[in-house]
Motif scaffolding. Structure first.
Motif, mmCIF file in Angstrom:
data_model
loop_
_atom_site.group_PDB
_atom_site.id
_atom_site.type_symbol
_atom_site.label_atom_id
_atom_site.label_comp_id
_atom_site.label_asym_id
_atom_site.label_seq_id
_atom_site.Cartn_x
_atom_site.Cartn_y
_atom_site.Cartn_z
ATOM 1 N N ILE A 21 36.006 43.187 27.531
ATOM 2 C CA ILE A 21 36.256 44.162 28.589
ATOM 3 C C ILE A 21 35.519 45.449 28.213
ATOM 4 C CG2 ILE A 21 37.992 45.370 29.937
ATOM 5 C CD1 ILE A 21 38.175 42.296 30.067
ATOM 6 N N VAL A 22 34.607 45.869 29.057
ATOM 7 C CA VAL A 22 33.806 47.065 28.790
ATOM 8 C C VAL A 22 34.468 48.249 29.491
ATOM 9 C CG1 VAL A 22 31.535 48.130 28.991
ATOM 10 C CG2 VAL A 22 31.722 45.661 28.616
ATOM 11 N N GLU A 23 34.902 49.225 28.705
ATOM 12 C CA GLU A 23 35.538 50.410 29.262
ATOM 13 C C GLU A 23 34.501 51.513 29.509
ATOM 14 O OE1 GLU A 23 38.458 49.994 30.164
ATOM 15 O OE2 GLU A 23 39.302 48.442 28.876
ATOM 16 N N ALA A 24 34.937 52.566 30.164
ATOM 17 C CA ALA A 24 34.067 53.706 30.457
ATOM 18 C C ALA A 24 33.692 54.435 29.161
ATOM 19 C CB ALA A 24 34.770 54.665 31.415
ATOM 20 N N PRO A 25 32.581 55.152 29.142
ATOM 21 C CA PRO A 25 32.201 55.921 27.955
ATOM 22 C C PRO A 25 33.315 56.878 27.527
ATOM 23 C CG PRO A 25 30.387 55.865 29.518
ATOM 24 C CD PRO A 25 31.570 55.261 30.216
ATOM 25 N N GLU A 26 33.545 56.926 26.213
ATOM 26 C CA GLU A 26 34.529 57.808 25.583
ATOM 27 C C GLU A 26 35.974 57.411 25.881
ATOM 28 O OE1 GLU A 26 33.694 62.048 25.596
ATOM 29 O OE2 GLU A 26 31.724 61.636 26.472
ATOM 30 N N PRO A 135 49.609 53.637 37.192
ATOM 31 C CA PRO A 135 48.320 53.076 37.622
ATOM 32 C C PRO A 135 48.013 51.812 36.827
ATOM 33 C CG PRO A 135 48.165 55.446 37.306
ATOM 34 C CD PRO A 135 49.498 55.036 36.756
ATOM 35 N N SER A 136 47.526 50.787 37.485
ATOM 36 C CA SER A 136 47.388 49.477 36.842
ATOM 37 C C SER A 136 46.151 48.747 37.339
ATOM 38 C CB SER A 136 48.629 48.611 37.134
ATOM 39 O OG SER A 136 49.819 49.244 36.696
ATOM 40 N N LYS A 137 45.478 48.087 36.403
ATOM 41 C CA LYS A 137 44.341 47.237 36.739
ATOM 42 C C LYS A 137 44.514 45.888 36.060
ATOM 43 C CE LYS A 137 40.967 50.998 37.214
ATOM 44 N NZ LYS A 137 39.631 51.528 36.796
ATOM 45 N N ILE A 138 44.267 44.835 36.828
ATOM 46 C CA ILE A 138 44.290 43.472 36.289
ATOM 47 C C ILE A 138 42.851 42.990 36.173
ATOM 48 C CG2 ILE A 138 44.993 41.083 36.715
ATOM 49 C CD1 ILE A 138 47.416 42.180 38.218
ATOM 50 N N ARG A 139 42.446 42.624 34.958
ATOM 51 C CA ARG A 139 41.138 42.004 34.743
ATOM 52 C C ARG A 139 41.356 40.495 34.833
ATOM 53 N NH1 ARG A 139 38.284 46.873 34.958
ATOM 54 N NH2 ARG A 139 38.916 48.264 33.259
ATOM 55 N N LEU A 140 41.045 39.942 35.969
ATOM 56 C CA LEU A 140 41.275 38.521 36.233
ATOM 57 C C LEU A 140 40.047 37.721 35.808
ATOM 58 C CD1 LEU A 140 43.061 36.297 37.484
ATOM 59 C CD2 LEU A 140 41.990 36.831 39.689
ATOM 60 N N ILE A 141 40.247 36.760 34.913
ATOM 61 C CA ILE A 141 39.142 36.019 34.306
ATOM 62 C C ILE A 141 39.418 34.527 34.413
ATOM 63 C CG2 ILE A 141 37.837 35.640 32.166
ATOM 64 C CD1 ILE A 141 39.484 38.476 31.440
ATOM 65 N N HIS A 142 38.456 33.787 34.917
ATOM 66 C CA HIS A 142 38.569 32.324 34.939
ATOM 67 C C HIS A 142 37.791 31.791 33.734
ATOM 68 C CE1 HIS A 142 38.766 28.221 35.988
ATOM 69 N NE2 HIS A 142 38.820 28.337 37.303
ATOM 70 N N GLY A 143 38.516 31.330 32.739
ATOM 71 C CA GLY A 143 37.882 30.837 31.524
ATOM 72 C C GLY A 143 37.451 29.386 31.607
ATOM 73 N N GLY A 144 37.835 28.688 32.684
ATOM 74 C CA GLY A 144 37.539 27.265 32.780
ATOM 75 C C GLY A 144 36.163 26.972 33.343
ATOM 76 N N VAL A 145 35.869 25.674 33.474
ATOM 77 C CA VAL A 145 34.566 25.235 33.977
ATOM 78 C C VAL A 145 34.685 24.226 35.118
ATOM 79 C CG1 VAL A 145 33.414 25.642 31.776
ATOM 80 C CG2 VAL A 145 34.427 23.393 32.219
ATOM 81 N N LYS A 146 35.905 23.875 35.528
ATOM 82 C CA LYS A 146 36.072 22.824 36.538
ATOM 83 C C LYS A 146 36.836 23.282 37.782
ATOM 84 C CE LYS A 146 36.161 18.826 33.394
ATOM 85 N NZ LYS A 146 36.970 17.677 32.943
#
Length: 333
Positions: A21-26, A135-146
């Protein structure tokens, strides 16, 4: 990041994947429970210079898992007697085959019971946690391949394009293998009307839902300092308030914090909500306890007791008798 081969010889189906997860600078990130700086984890409190802090949740969706029971056999669905698949969120799963009906009565296998923490305890996948309005953010990630999934979050919405003020507002999104999305939740935890309690999210493909792809977002109404416990005795971990927000109020005898003001007993079906059901003459069948009533929202009405869901539709009153809570009353007993 994952091994994209689709065979069962690949590492992906066995759980070897992750995300950066890449956050904002600083920006800086901290452990939500301890408040200390954090190197890695599924959940973090993020502080960016000049912007409001927010809760960040990394949520991984899986393909069907390679799974054996304790005897080394494929799991079997007790309802059908057939092999049962398993799908997961963030390396954990809560399939309905693990939540046996309390009785043979079909009414005891409905969703209000099969997904109830009062009956079975909390689901195994990680439970997201926040205070109302965070305040809330969900980083939704699909780790699968099928498998393709449909992420659905109850009671909340987000914009399809977070930075576009006229973008479509949605509460579900289809996510395919190796995709990811950021869900910037409108109005924060609890949404516009300040919902408290447990909010379910799940895959909206019902076979996946049934196979364990669901969990909760728990929105607290009182400060959790690590000294509380759930009705089943499970300790409630501490949750640090975001530093730039007003601290949530502390617990007291009349406000023990969700869910401990609710009348119920662990291992038994959850009760009907107070004032939510009327008899043939229009009389309320379940009245609130004094402890429940002490935790009502302002101007509470049937169907809108703990949050002001929709004042245009919620009418009437809901009274449990004498005002004030009784020190002897307990929400979980």
């Amino acid at each position: 990041m994952a091994d994209a081969r689709s065979s069962e010889d690949a590492t992906n189906i066995h759980g070897l994947f992750g995300a950066i997860i890449v956050e904002a600078p600083e920006a800086k990130w901290f452990d939500p429970e301890t408040g200390e700086e954090l190197e890695s984890g599924l959940m973090a409190d993020i502080y960016e210079p000049g912007k409001p802090a927010f809760r960040e949740y990394s949520v991984f969706f899986h393909d069907e898992l390679e799974m054996l029971d304790k005897d080394g056999n494929p799991p079997v669905d007790h309802r059908t007697g057939l092999p049962s698949s398993t799908t997961a969120i963030s390396y954990r799963s809560e399939p309905m085959r693990n939540r046996m009906p309390l009785t043979h009565d079909p009414a005891d296998s409905g969703e209000e019971i099969s997904m109830s923490s009062w009956v079975y305890g909390d689901p195994a996948p990680p439970i997201l946690r926040a205070y109302v309005g965070d305040p809330s953010k969900i980083r939704l990630i699909h780790g699968g391949v099928k498998e393709t999934h449909v992420f659905h979050l109850h009671n909340h919405q987000w914009r399809l394009e977070a930075e576009n003020p006229v973008s479509t507002i949605i509460d579900s999104i289809t996510i395919s293998p190796q995709e990811c999305y950021t869900l910037d939740i409108l109005y924060g935890a609890g949404s516009r009307n300040g919902v408290i309690g447990d909010v379910i999210f799940h895959c909206h493909l019902y076979p996946h839902f049934h196979e364990g792809m669901w969990t909760l977002w728990r929105i607290h109404d009182r400060l959790e300092d690590g000294n509380g416990s759930l009705p089943d005795g499970t300790p409630i971990p501490p949750l640090q308030p975001l530093k730039d927000r007003k601290r949530p109020p502390k617990k007291d005898k009349c406000h023990p914090g969700y869910p401990n003001f609710i009348r119920g007993r662990f291992g038994e079906p959850p009760l009907q909500p107070p004032c939510g059901v009327l008899d043939a003459e229009g009389n309320v069948t379940v009245r609130p306890t004094k402890l429940e009533q002490a935790n009502f929202a302002d101007n509470a009405a049937p169907g809108a007791l703990y949050t002001d869901t929709c004042p245009c539709h919620a009418v009437g009153t809901c009274c449990g008798g004498d005002a004030g809570c009784d020190k002897k009353e307990k929400g979980n007993g």
